[in-house]
Design a protein around this motif. Sequence first.
Motif, PDB file in Angstrom:
ATOM      1  N   LEU B  52       0.852  -1.189   0.000  1.00 43.87           N
ATOM      2  CA  LEU B  52       0.000   0.000   0.000  1.00 43.87           C
ATOM      3  C   LEU B  52       0.892   1.244   0.000  1.00 43.87           C
ATOM      4  O   LEU B  52       2.089   1.167   0.299  1.00 43.87           O
ATOM      5  N   VAL B  81      -7.238   1.689   2.717  1.00 42.51           N
ATOM      6  CA  VAL B  81      -7.214   0.487   3.553  1.00 42.51           C
ATOM      7  C   VAL B  81      -7.054   0.828   5.029  1.00 42.51           C
ATOM      8  O   VAL B  81      -7.625   0.160   5.890  1.00 42.51           O
ATOM      9  N   ALA B 126      -4.418   2.220  -2.111  1.00 40.42           N
ATOM     10  CA  ALA B 126      -3.942   1.440  -3.243  1.00 40.42           C
ATOM     11  C   ALA B 126      -2.877   2.175  -4.049  1.00 40.42           C
ATOM     12  O   ALA B 126      -2.031   1.550  -4.685  1.00 40.42           O
ATOM     13  N   ARG B 128      -0.547   6.189  -4.294  1.00 43.79           N
ATOM     14  CA  ARG B 128      -0.267   7.471  -3.665  1.00 43.79           C
ATOM     15  C   ARG B 128      -1.314   8.508  -4.084  1.00 43.79           C
ATOM     16  O   ARG B 128      -1.678   9.388  -3.293  1.00 43.79           O
ATOM     17  N   TYR B 129      -1.794   8.375  -5.312  1.00 46.79           N
ATOM     18  CA  TYR B 129      -2.806   9.319  -5.790  1.00 46.79           C
ATOM     19  C   TYR B 129      -4.061   9.227  -4.921  1.00 46.79           C
ATOM     20  O   TYR B 129      -4.594  10.235  -4.457  1.00 46.79           O
ATOM     21  N   VAL B 130      -4.520   8.005  -4.701  1.00 43.17           N
ATOM     22  CA  VAL B 130      -5.741   7.811  -3.904  1.00 43.17           C
ATOM     23  C   VAL B 130      -5.483   8.207  -2.449  1.00 43.17           C
ATOM     24  O   VAL B 130      -6.340   8.799  -1.793  1.00 43.17           O
TER      25      VAL B 130
END
Lengths: 291, 806, 166
Positions: B52, B81, B126, B128-130
């Motif tokens: 992650l 997560v 999931a 780095r963007y998210v």
Amino acid sequence: MKPPVFDYATPASLAEATDLLVRHAGDAKVLSGGQSLVPLLNMRLARPALLVDLARIADLDGVRADADGVAIGAMTRQRTVELSSEVRARHPLLHAGLQLIAHPQNRNQGTVGGSLAHADPAAELPALALALDATFDAVGPGGTRRIAAADFFLTYLTTALEAAEILTAVRFPMLPARTGWSIQEVARRHGDFALAGVVAIVGLAPAGAIASARLVLFGVGATPIRAAAAEALLVGGPADAASFGRAGARAAGDLEEPLTDVHASADYRRDLARVLVGRALAEAATRARGA
Amino acid sequence: MTAPEKRLPGSVAELPNSAPRYVGRPIDRVEDPALLTGRTQFIDDVVLPRMLHCAILRSPHAHARIASIDTREAEKLPGVVAVVTGEDAKRWSNPVMTVPPGWGTHCLATEKARFVGEPVAAVAAASRYVAEDALELIAVEYEPLPAVADARKALELGSPLVFEENGDNVMLRKLFTWGDIDGAFAGAVHVVQREFRWNRLGANPLETFGVVSQWDELAGTLTCRGSFQAQHHFAMARAMVFNLPLNRVRFISHPHGGSFGGKGGARGTDITALLSRKAGGRPVKWIEDRMEYLAGGASQAWDRHYDAALALDAGGKVLGFRVRLLDDLGATAEGWGAVSAAKPLTSFTGCYAIAAAQYDLTIVATNKLPGSPYRGMGPPPHNWVLEQLMDLAARELALDPAEIRRRNFIAPDAFPYTIASGNEYDSGDYAAALDAALAMGDYPALRAEQARLRAEGRYLGIGLVNTIEPGVFDWNAYAIVGQPGTGVPEGATVGIDLFGKLTIKVGFALEGQGQYTVAAQVLADWFTVDIADVRVIALDTLSAPPHFGPGGSRLGVALTGAVLGAAQRLTEKLVAVAAGLFRTPPEHVELRDGRIGVKGRPEASMPFQEVAQTMLARSDLLPPGVDPNPEATYVWTAPGRTPADDQGRAKSYLTAANACHLVLVEIDVETAQVHIKKYWIADDCGTRLNPANVEGQTQGGVAQGVGAALLEEAVYDEDGQLRTSTFMDYLLPTIYEVPMTEKRALCTPSPFTPLGAKGCGEGAMHTTPGAILCAINDALVPLGLELREVPASPQRLWTLLRQAKR
Amino acid sequence: MTKEPNDVTITRRISMTVNGERHEADVEPRTTLVDFLRGTLGLTGTHVGCEHGVCGACTVLWNGKAVRSCIMLAVQADGAELKTVEGLADGATLHPIQQAFLEKHGLQCGFCTPGFMLSIYELLGRTSAPTEEEILDTLGGHLCRCTGYQSIVEAAHLAVEKMRTR
């Protein structure tokens, strides 16, 4: 430092592009080279819903020099113009100014139109455009129009372009005969935005007096600034250090409060403008004598 | 049980090799082919199954109580997560240990945030963007508190308190007196006293910090891969933070893109460990981005206010040196920055024989980023202060800057020399370096040129600065700020495989200094093999011998000692086996030019590789009782180190390198810009194991010194807001600003180190800032001005120049 | 890359040729070119130093021109021809530029080096006899924190020699 979510379109024509801008009014942003926009996206300081990339539109890329001037498509990379042997030979001021923009790795991707439409007041191209009386061609939902440089730069990062209007080309006139030029700037490091900068164009009468003068300051206000009163002081007078010094003092004195930031105070910027005007005029006059 | 260890070779001539091919030569680096082809695995290149990505939410306030944090919306975002806050940090970890003690916090702010950029919450997702999308969904309610961003104000009664429970903002206050300082000043004919200000700056390696942490709840282990400058040190601190036995913490250091002391990463490591734990043991990667590094990383050091004075007799002999330092360490002492206030003790009086000195040290907390180490670790500002005072004294006494220095040098026959603040210099010839620099630059011609151009209205300045570079750091040097310990072990294991090739196992990853090459050079010359036959491998904290890694100009010397020691032990094993094979007592057997044989009988010898092969594959031939393992480990630590006394005096850093820099600058007094026109360096760091490596260290230090003198500054406003949060505003020097220097190498070997080498990683950083600043002040003399604040930015210089015009 | 549900994802199909190899992939428009090269294609030799277009560590060749891949979106490179550091060496033979960096100790940590080399590659593709100003201009767009640049300048000059006599 990752951009937020946005949608992305690659219109094939200007009509399609302006249509997208109209339909996503306020939420869409034009992408050309991205050298200013993508860092802002990475920092999430810009948050458009849609990026309209002009890269796939034909006929926006190209540079052509003739006796009257240099015509440049808005999507032409800055480096293309800089490396054009025609531009170098026929418009040395434009060539010199382009070399001061950031670094080659930025100029390879950054476009002439992008820099002008972004209108950073410390950037070189807007100052050159104002100094040379460039003209801007734009296309919008209402058709095409031509905008004079004097009317183009409104304030910090803001131009006369309407929300759905796209800059398509810019034309930089040639320097008049018997004129000399200079572009001078002070930056913290080579390639950084100027703390202050000056474009000077000086024409000399056969006897050596100043026949014409054009002075544009950048990095010291919300837009590139024409120092009209200082120009008027110069015309008709001798091309000597005293005149140049007076013009520098006048140009600096006429500035409204320049920006203060972490690198330079308003007063320092104003003083730099004074010094650089004097130096630029001296260099331009020297070139004019050889012209 | 064993005989006393044989002395390690003190010079290249003592190696068992008639014609060494590698040590002392500028050979190509063994690490380069992988780096040049993009194959070296940096931490951001690591991908683990189910990994992650972490993003960290940071305080926008310099000082604020955290009223509430609502993470529910972030947790709902698809791809997220785990989310952690200060509550998780309190539940699962301890506040970090600090030096001085009692000024540390959890990795995530709990009750309040103490600086802009302090971590407040973090997300594992999931991508780095998210993860960054999720940060925008975390709602933090802050109650802003008054902040203090100025060290002097932090000392005032009624100042906001960074740690209320500590009663005031003073982290440490102590007066150190060495010799009869009052007598020195009372008896002085001249006293030169000035205040100086050094502003914050820092390491900024091109690669920021990165880590991948994995928490195994069942096994009770924490495994971290990352760009750790000192992996074992990191592992120890994590064991304490998470209440884990040290052997349950495994750190795997990856090659990293520079460090210079300012890699940092403790908070990020702890945060990813918490996230991994919360995410059920999935590995969590955090790559610090540049803005995080500038606002919240190990990017700032040396925020200092000096008041210092020299006492001199009529002839220019310095009698005493007094320094009062107010050191602004920022919000906590977590970053080991306080060590930088202690290190000047190792070379307090520079190259000079000064009998009395005094150090009045105050370290304060403010609402700014905690200070970190940076190359040089404190002396660069101190050296500038001392050398600038020497220049001012020279002016007062109408002496040339070169002459006043010459009159005060420690004499070449005085070594080993114990300075007033307690450290011992091993060897040196300071006048020789001074003379070399003056000759290279043709100093009289420079002064003539300066005078000629002055008449034309141009302002040239000449800087002449000489410094000591203390090398091979020791913990005892930092005792005054609360650091325990004496000695810093560095281990290496050297082995020969069945095919006769050599492997060196060490406990540190590549960082840029070319240390693997040095290790390979030394071992290749010991066994007289091609350097391609030697491979250097980094081991993790649980498998490597005791180690520290790079830091404090130590690794070249320490690693040489470790490799030589291991090679010597391994050779003793080979000798024991060969003695059996040749039926000769071991004392008659030796290694020479790659062969093990009976002394004085060249025909009775065999390649050392064959001995190793016998050990591994012909047990039938082995003499009884020998160790059949052709591998040996040696842990080197500097000999003769002593614990600090109550005034901080200790034999601390083992070596004292010396450099003299001569620089010519010109100030454009209209635009207030400084141009470096020429730069010469005479440098004595003893034996140069790989001269090209040394030259790279020197030139790299020059560049960082240029940054320090002219460009780099972390600027905070009075509310504690950082105003230099990007590389557009925090200015690293480019090729246009850094002078190409002319260098000359001198060599006074160290009598105390293996092969006579001295620490050489920081010398130019010790010297360059002072040299440039002294040059600027030399140029300003005709204007009657002194610049005593760093960096010499055009704004600062312009403000000063305007005073002259008034 | 792990794929987890994300209902805000918008993707575009793009294709590009990298080091002579053609790739096709679905990417979010917001994906920077450097993240695409490193994360999706696994070409991790291109490094990320600042993500705002200043340091030059991420420099790659885009249609033959050196650009900063951290401030270019992957979708902008749709249809382009790219070269990264992985495309410089010919098998086990280093490219002359790489060899020059090796011989002149033009690198220390090596993190910035791929970017420098690709900018020099562009320069030497355009001219076999660059002026001192052109070399400075090329290197000036890159930050190196280790070397102090002197050995990089020397490497650039040696690379010019090596390319000329190749």
